[in-house]
Design a protein around this motif. Structure first.
Motif, PDB file in Angstrom:
ATOM      1  N   ARG A  70       0.820  -1.202   0.000  1.00  0.00           N
ATOM      2  CA  ARG A  70       0.000   0.000   0.000  1.00  0.00           C
ATOM      3  C   ARG A  70       0.865   1.267   0.000  1.00  0.00           C
ATOM      4  NH1 ARG A  70      -5.349  -0.262   1.665  1.00  0.00           N
ATOM      5  NH2 ARG A  70      -5.311   1.970   1.174  1.00  0.00           N
ATOM      6  N   PHE A  73      -1.158   4.523  -0.735  1.00  0.00           N
ATOM      7  CA  PHE A  73      -2.118   5.618  -0.632  1.00  0.00           C
ATOM      8  C   PHE A  73      -3.331   5.197   0.187  1.00  0.00           C
ATOM      9  CE2 PHE A  73       0.123   5.929  -4.702  1.00  0.00           C
ATOM     10  CZ  PHE A  73       0.643   7.221  -4.614  1.00  0.00           C
ATOM     11  N   PRO A  74      -4.109   6.173   0.682  1.00  0.00           N
ATOM     12  CA  PRO A  74      -5.347   5.838   1.397  1.00  0.00           C
ATOM     13  C   PRO A  74      -6.339   5.125   0.474  1.00  0.00           C
ATOM     14  CG  PRO A  74      -4.711   8.127   1.787  1.00  0.00           C
ATOM     15  CD  PRO A  74      -3.839   7.625   0.680  1.00  0.00           C
ATOM     16  N   SER A  75      -7.280   4.438   1.066  1.00  0.00           N
ATOM     17  CA  SER A  75      -8.303   3.731   0.286  1.00  0.00           C
ATOM     18  C   SER A  75      -9.157   4.715  -0.505  1.00  0.00           C
ATOM     19  CB  SER A  75      -9.197   2.915   1.218  1.00  0.00           C
ATOM     20  OG  SER A  75      -8.450   1.926   1.900  1.00  0.00           O
ATOM     21  N   SER A  98      -8.725   6.688  -3.095  1.00  0.00           N
ATOM     22  CA  SER A  98      -8.192   8.056  -3.203  1.00  0.00           C
ATOM     23  C   SER A  98      -7.611   8.409  -4.564  1.00  0.00           C
ATOM     24  CB  SER A  98      -7.116   8.276  -2.132  1.00  0.00           C
ATOM     25  OG  SER A  98      -6.014   7.397  -2.344  1.00  0.00           O
ATOM     26  N   SER A 158      -3.347  -4.108  -3.805  1.00  0.00           N
ATOM     27  CA  SER A 158      -3.049  -2.791  -3.228  1.00  0.00           C
ATOM     28  C   SER A 158      -3.650  -1.672  -4.053  1.00  0.00           C
ATOM     29  CB  SER A 158      -1.532  -2.604  -3.108  1.00  0.00           C
ATOM     30  OG  SER A 158      -0.949  -3.591  -2.278  1.00  0.00           O
ATOM     31  N   ARG A 159      -3.485  -1.759  -5.382  1.00  0.00           N
ATOM     32  CA  ARG A 159      -4.009  -0.688  -6.243  1.00  0.00           C
ATOM     33  C   ARG A 159      -5.541  -0.676  -6.231  1.00  0.00           C
ATOM     34  NH1 ARG A 159       0.721  -0.891  -5.934  1.00  0.00           N
ATOM     35  NH2 ARG A 159       0.049   0.277  -4.093  1.00  0.00           N
ATOM     36  N   GLU A 217      -7.487  -1.369  -3.771  1.00  0.00           N
ATOM     37  CA  GLU A 217      -7.928  -0.718  -2.539  1.00  0.00           C
ATOM     38  C   GLU A 217      -7.740   0.790  -2.620  1.00  0.00           C
ATOM     39  OE1 GLU A 217      -5.879  -2.637   0.644  1.00  0.00           O
ATOM     40  OE2 GLU A 217      -6.872  -4.562   0.329  1.00  0.00           O
ATOM     41  N   GLU A 218      -6.735   1.232  -3.348  1.00  0.00           N
ATOM     42  CA  GLU A 218      -6.409   2.666  -3.406  1.00  0.00           C
ATOM     43  C   GLU A 218      -7.208   3.421  -4.466  1.00  0.00           C
ATOM     44  OE1 GLU A 218      -1.790   1.861  -1.971  1.00  0.00           O
ATOM     45  OE2 GLU A 218      -2.270   2.135  -4.081  1.00  0.00           O
TER      46      GLU A 218
END
Length: 333
Positions: free
Chosen positions: A111, A113-115, A117, A176-177, A179-180
């Motif tokens: 991760r 960045f924030p979720s 975003s 990860s991407r 989620e971001e």
């Protein structure tokens, strides 16, 4: 990046047709440092301006995040920003542009960045790099003795170890991407791939040279045995399988670009082209190799690289090409 601009344009146009964010947040993963680092920003601003004009919408504010490993020279990029902003605003179309640029250091295998975003992720020439040495602590490392990458004589176990590491890394990257990204967000990724045609790669050539120097007593066995190039070029099938198994993204477009090793280099003799190829590969590999081998070894490696490239072109008539996968994906609903 220029040859893949049509995919970036198509992706952004699709985003702008369905969403109209007040602030468009774009992250460039593996931005590196140098003249091309800010090219994506110019391209995105230009494309979004065209899209907003055609849709009769106001231009959004732009927030760009430049990502690379902690060791990347972000300071050099920061020093170039005043000139970049000046040139960006000199363009009549961009005088109303509000653009902010930040750095986000860290590995994209996790991760950043924030979720919910980021609107758009972009990565060029980075995703074929693995998170670690795929043979680290692996009981098959001895099977690839004398080599630091997959070569034609490598046993299947070595190939499988590289593939396993690639699969693990890509799944972490995609999760990860996903989620971001905001709902409906997109990614445009460019990276080296394997078109499954028998061909020598630049990584294999380096491995063969290091093996040759080891046999000549120029490199210590311990140093060579503890060094593996953490790069994997997947086939299209391997790539699709991971994306489908992970399940967070839909493939919108996938193209394969085949280019010669000397693409974009000025015309000249094979010697001149080979010298430029060697400099190009040295710029990529020297930071990694300098932690393991001395300066004299590295210099000799790329002198031999140049000579072998000429031999491959002139004597063996080898077709020196590399394949770049250009892929656009959207986040699953």
């Amino acid at each position: 990046m220029l040859k893949a601009k049509h995919i970036l344009e198509e992706t952004i146009m699709t985003l702008d047709c369905h969403f109209s964010p007040n602030c468009m947040k774009v992250a460039d993963l593996g931005c590196s440092v140098g003249p091309n680092t800010l090219l994506l920003i110019s391209n995105v601003v230009s494309i979004v301006h065209t899209a907003c004009t055609s849709l009769n919408r106001e231009l959004p504010t732009f927030q760009f995040y430049l990502n690379d490993l902690f060791e990347n020279d972000f300071n050099t990029t920061f020093k170039s920003l005043p000139d970049f902003y000046t040139k960006l605003l000199q363009n009549k179309e961009n005088r109303s542009v509000s653009c902010f640029i930040n750095a986000t250091p860290g590995s994209f295998y996790g991760r950043l960045f924030p979720s919910n975003s980021i609107n758009l992720f972009h990565s060029s020439n980075s995703l074929h790099w693995l998170s670690q040495d795929p043979l680290l602590g692996c009981n098959v490392a001895f099977l690839n003795k004398g080599h630091c990458h997959i070569v034609s004589t490598s046993p299947p176990e070595v190939y499988k170890a590289y593939l396993k590491q690639y699969q693990q890394d890509l799944k972490v990257f995609l999760k990860s991407r996903a989620e971001e990204l905001v709902p409906g967000g997109a990614m445009v990724l460019l990276f080296l791939g394997n078109q499954e045609n028998p061909r020598i790669t630049g990584w294999e050539l380096i491995s063969l040279i290091l093996n040759e120097m080891f046999l000549e007593g120029m490199i210590e066995e311990e140093k060579l045995e503890s060094f593996n190039i953490p790069v994997y070029e997947p086939t299209v099938e391997e790539l699709r399988n991971v994306i489908e198994e992970e399940g967070s993204f839909l493939i919108e477009r996938l193209e394969i670009l085949i280019l010669p090793w000397d693409d974009g280099m000025s015309e000249g003799s094979d010697d001149i082209k080979a010298a430029l190829m060697a400099k190009h590969v040295r710029a990529i590999m020297e930071p990694l190799m300098s932690t393991k081998f001395g300066a004299e070894v590295i210099t000799e490696v790329f002198l031999r690289y140049q000579k072998k490239a000429v031999q491959l072109m002139e004597v063996e008539k080898e077709k020196l090409e590399f394949a770049t996968f250009m892929i656009s994906m959207t986040k699953n609903a």
